[in-house]
Design a protein around this motif. Structure first.
Motif, short mmCIF file in Angstrom:
data_model
loop_
_atom_site.label_atom_id
_atom_site.label_comp_id
_atom_site.label_asym_id
_atom_site.label_seq_id
_atom_site.Cartn_x
_atom_site.Cartn_y
_atom_site.Cartn_z
N LEU A 1 -8.86 3.01 -2.14
CA LEU A 1 -8.21 2.59 -1.43
C LEU A 1 -7.95 0.56 -1.79
N PRO A 2 -7.19 -0.50 -0.78
CA PRO A 2 -7.23 -1.78 -1.25
C PRO A 2 -8.24 -2.07 -0.42
N HIS A 3 -8.64 -2.73 -1.76
CA HIS A 3 -10.07 -3.28 -0.76
C HIS A 3 -9.71 -4.34 0.72
N GLU A 4 -9.05 -4.96 0.51
CA GLU A 4 -8.57 -5.98 2.05
C GLU A 4 -8.09 -4.71 2.96
N ALA A 5 -7.46 -4.01 3.23
CA ALA A 5 -7.02 -3.55 4.18
C ALA A 5 -8.63 -2.39 4.67
N ALA A 6 -9.04 -1.84 3.65
CA ALA A 6 -9.91 -1.04 4.37
C ALA A 6 -11.36 -1.89 5.17
N LEU A 7 -11.62 -3.55 4.52
CA LEU A 7 -12.34 -4.05 5.01
C LEU A 7 -11.21 -4.32 6.61
N GLN A 8 -9.95 -4.66 6.76
CA GLN A 8 -9.16 -4.96 7.67
C GLN A 8 -10.13 -3.67 9.04
N MET B 1 0.47 -1.49 -0.08
CA MET B 1 0.17 -0.11 0.05
C MET B 1 0.65 1.06 -0.01
N SER B 2 0.51 2.01 -1.31
CA SER B 2 1.75 3.26 -1.22
C SER B 2 1.27 4.46 0.36
N ALA B 3 2.01 5.18 0.26
CA ALA B 3 1.92 5.70 1.81
C ALA B 3 0.28 7.23 2.25
N SER B 4 0.38 7.54 0.80
CA SER B 4 -1.32 8.50 0.32
C SER B 4 -2.57 6.90 0.70
N ALA B 5 -2.16 5.75 0.63
CA ALA B 5 -3.35 5.06 0.69
C ALA B 5 -3.60 5.09 1.99
#
Length: 226
Positions: A144-151, A1-5
């Protein structure tokens, strides 16, 4: 994941987000009043059971499907899962909670101008916007990455539950952080399950929680709105 994300994700999963999450206990205050939750052990057991039997089985899977639908700009899927989630709220408090926070987050998305016109149109196509739909829209708007957003969504929920326990059991701050740390593997498992559960296996069958929510509506002394 990028820093901004990562920074965007931290902002939109933060308890400081002005949508009022801190004012809801999601039935936990009624469990405290009844004596079902009374110490650190029973508080952790309550949160873990709520996580696996409700969040991982319904709330998180719906959020996962809404994130995918918004990413595809799929108006039909957005409408279907938005309407199903609103219909699943089986007490007046639970319904008011998700609609109030969803409305607040939708307004914030518009005011921050992070979403394009197509995303905003998808968000506004239903008369009532629950929180998972607004959150999924923000995830799509910020790419945003979906997996990270779900977590992050699940962690934010667990953090709020722990904060309720810290204030109301009461627990010490260290005990609260210890509990939150101990829930990490369970949060990971819940997020993984939410991504793989089939539509026909989803459900929010938790009659005890529903009854506690209804009881809370008439509870004499309360700090939280649900």
């Amino acid at each position: 994941m990028s820093a901004s994300a990562l920074l965007h994700l931290l902002q939109f999963a933060s308890p400081a987000l002005p949508i009022g999450a801190y004012s809801y206990s999601q039935g936990l205050e009624a469990a405290l009043e009844s004596g079902m939750v009374r110490d650190a052990a029973s508080a952790r057991a309550w949160i873990a059971r709520h996580l696996h039997e409700v969040m991982a089985q319904w709330e998180a899977p719906v959020c996962w499907r809404l994130m995918q639908a918004y990413a595809r700009r799929d108006a039909h899927a957005v409408a279907v899962w938005t309407e199903r989630f609103v219909a699943s709220r089986d007490s007046a408090e639970f319904r008011a909670e998700t609609i109030q926070m969803g409305y607040s987050l939708a307004q914030l998305i518009a005011q921050l101008e992070i979403a394009d016109a197509d995303l905003l149109a998808l968000l506004r196509q239903t008369p009532e916007v629950p929180l998972p739909a607004a959150y999924a829209c923000a995830v799509a708007a910020l790419d945003l990455p979906h997996e990270a957003a779900l977590q992050a969504m699940l962690f934010a929920w667990a953090e709020n539950q722990v904060l309720v326990c810290v204030k109301s059991v009461p627990l010490g701050q260290v005990a609260g952080q210890r509990m939150l740390l101990s829930l990490r593997p369970e949060l990971e498992a819940a997020a993984q399950h939410a991504q793989t559960v089939a539509d026909d296996d989803m459900g929010n069958w938790a009659p005890g929680l529903s009854l506690l929510s209804m009881r809370h509506e008439a509870q004499y002394s309360r700090l939280y709105r649900s």
